[in-house]
Scaffold this active site. Structure first.
Site, PDB file in Angstrom:
ATOM      1  N   ASN A  29       0.840  -1.191   0.000  1.00 37.88           N
ATOM      2  CA  ASN A  29       0.000   0.000   0.000  1.00 37.88           C
ATOM      3  C   ASN A  29       0.884   1.253   0.000  1.00 37.88           C
ATOM      4  O   ASN A  29       2.108   1.172  -0.001  1.00 37.88           O
ATOM      5  CB  ASN A  29      -0.945  -0.041   1.204  1.00 37.88           C
ATOM      6  CG  ASN A  29      -2.301   0.548   0.895  1.00 37.88           C
ATOM      7  OD1 ASN A  29      -2.398   1.654   0.370  1.00 37.88           O
ATOM      8  ND2 ASN A  29      -3.358  -0.185   1.234  1.00 37.88           N
TER       9      ASN A  29
ATOM     10  N   HIS B   3      23.265   1.568  11.661  1.00 37.89           N
ATOM     11  CA  HIS B   3      24.449   2.340  12.027  1.00 37.89           C
ATOM     12  C   HIS B   3      24.976   1.849  13.370  1.00 37.89           C
ATOM     13  O   HIS B   3      24.199   1.374  14.210  1.00 37.89           O
ATOM     14  CB  HIS B   3      24.120   3.827  12.117  1.00 37.89           C
ATOM     15  CG  HIS B   3      23.564   4.398  10.848  1.00 37.89           C
ATOM     16  ND1 HIS B   3      24.363   4.904   9.852  1.00 37.89           N
ATOM     17  CD2 HIS B   3      22.283   4.521  10.413  1.00 37.89           C
ATOM     18  CE1 HIS B   3      23.606   5.330   8.859  1.00 37.89           C
ATOM     19  NE2 HIS B   3      22.336   5.111   9.173  1.00 37.89           N
TER      20      HIS B   3
ATOM     21  N   THR C 139      11.922  -6.513  15.611  1.00 39.76           N
ATOM     22  CA  THR C 139      13.362  -6.500  15.868  1.00 39.76           C
ATOM     23  C   THR C 139      13.970  -7.896  15.885  1.00 39.76           C
ATOM     24  O   THR C 139      15.191  -8.020  15.836  1.00 39.76           O
ATOM     25  CB  THR C 139      13.655  -5.826  17.219  1.00 39.76           C
ATOM     26  OG1 THR C 139      13.000  -6.553  18.261  1.00 39.76           O
ATOM     27  CG2 THR C 139      13.157  -4.386  17.236  1.00 39.76           C
ATOM     28  N   LYS C 140      13.125  -8.933  15.973  1.00 42.95           N
ATOM     29  CA  LYS C 140      13.603 -10.314  16.026  1.00 42.95           C
ATOM     30  C   LYS C 140      12.774 -11.175  15.087  1.00 42.95           C
ATOM     31  O   LYS C 140      11.672 -10.796  14.676  1.00 42.95           O
ATOM     32  CB  LYS C 140      13.503 -10.862  17.461  1.00 42.95           C
ATOM     33  CG  LYS C 140      14.390 -10.135  18.458  1.00 42.95           C
ATOM     34  CD  LYS C 140      14.244 -10.731  19.851  1.00 42.95           C
ATOM     35  CE  LYS C 140      15.133 -10.008  20.857  1.00 42.95           C
ATOM     36  NZ  LYS C 140      14.979 -10.556  22.218  1.00 42.95           N
TER      37      LYS C 140
ATOM     38  N   ARG D  61       5.981  -8.936  19.472  1.00 43.43           N
ATOM     39  CA  ARG D  61       5.966 -10.214  20.189  1.00 43.43           C
ATOM     40  C   ARG D  61       4.813 -11.076  19.694  1.00 43.43           C
ATOM     41  O   ARG D  61       3.784 -10.555  19.249  1.00 43.43           O
ATOM     42  CB  ARG D  61       5.809  -9.985  21.695  1.00 43.43           C
ATOM     43  CG  ARG D  61       6.973  -9.267  22.345  1.00 43.43           C
ATOM     44  CD  ARG D  61       6.764  -9.169  23.854  1.00 43.43           C
ATOM     45  NE  ARG D  61       7.903  -8.579  24.537  1.00 43.43           N
ATOM     46  CZ  ARG D  61       8.045  -7.274  24.787  1.00 43.43           C
ATOM     47  NH1 ARG D  61       7.098  -6.440  24.377  1.00 43.43           N
ATOM     48  NH2 ARG D  61       9.105  -6.815  25.416  1.00 43.43           N
TER      49      ARG D  61
ATOM     50  N   ARG E 139      -0.432 -14.990  19.422  1.00 45.92           N
ATOM     51  CA  ARG E 139      -0.975 -16.354  19.427  1.00 45.92           C
ATOM     52  C   ARG E 139      -0.734 -17.005  18.084  1.00 45.92           C
ATOM     53  O   ARG E 139      -0.339 -16.350  17.116  1.00 45.92           O
ATOM     54  CB  ARG E 139      -2.475 -16.348  19.739  1.00 45.92           C
ATOM     55  CG  ARG E 139      -3.358 -15.701  18.679  1.00 45.92           C
ATOM     56  CD  ARG E 139      -4.819 -15.903  19.019  1.00 45.92           C
ATOM     57  NE  ARG E 139      -5.726 -15.279  18.081  1.00 45.92           N
ATOM     58  CZ  ARG E 139      -6.155 -15.840  16.947  1.00 45.92           C
ATOM     59  NH1 ARG E 139      -5.711 -17.049  16.587  1.00 45.92           N
ATOM     60  NH2 ARG E 139      -7.014 -15.212  16.162  1.00 45.92           N
TER      61      ARG E 139
END
Length: 204
Positions: A83, A113, A163-164, A178, A181
């Protein structure tokens, strides 16, 4: 190793050396033209995005405006839609599977950086690749950070900062993102929260 080779190897590099700035400028000119096409100029739009990207499957859509660094480091599968206001900083590879949806303002950042100011002020930066599996939906205003892998069938909630790595078949949300479910067979009959489909062909 020159700076371009260092960039593609995921090593610290300087972005203004060894022709990198000139490559970015060429891509910026292509992006400039892409973002100015009229919405009904569909053939020109399709030809232009394929000239920008490194690889594009069938039925690939980036709603303008779209921005990226090099373009050719981006690989997109079939049936992809981004989009408005998608930004992909592709100093490293970005590989996107089939049947992937991006909401508005999704940002994919392979670039980073150093944390320490002295190291950062040296001018060195880096890129670490991102992969997004098949059948992934990334909600609007989401940021995906360097090195992340998002597994197939995952849904990333709006406004998330990923981030993970996110595994397959889950709903994940938040900052930092995170797992909320798993996505199960029971979800098939609903189109939004507790609202069930009132048609049959959704399941075909």
């Amino acid at each position: 190793m020159n700076q371009k080779e260092r960039m593609l190897a995921g090593l610290p590099y300087k972005a203004w050396l060894d022709g990198l700035a000139e490559e970015q400028l060429k891509t910026k000119m292509k992006i400039y033209n892409y973002n100015l096409y009229r919405p009904d100029e569909t053939e020109k739009i399709d030809k232009s995005i394929r000239d920008i990207l490194g690889k594009a499957g069938t039925n690939v859509t980036f709603l303008a405006p779209f921005h990226c660094d090099y373009g050719k480091h981006i690989e997109v599968g079939n049936n992809f839609t981004a989009n408005y206001n998608c930004v992909i900083l592709d100093v490293s590879k970005v590989i996107i599977g089939d049947n992937v949806l991006f909401g508005p303002n999704v940002s994919i950042f392979t670039a980073g950086h150093p944390l320490h100011p002295d190291s950062r002020n040296s001018g060195y930066e880096y890129g670490i690749g991102i992969t997004i599996g098949n059948n992934v939906w990334i909600g609007g205003n989401t940021v995906v950070n360097p090195g992340v892998h998002i597994g197939e069938n995952a849904v990333i909630g709006s406004g998330s900062v990923v981030t993970k790595d996110i595994p397959a078949n889950v709903i994940a949300v938040g900052n930092p993102c995170r797992i909320l479910r798993e996505i199960t067979e029971a979800d098939r009959q609903y189109y939004h929260k507790d609202k069930k489909f009132d048609v049959e062909d959704y399941n075909s």
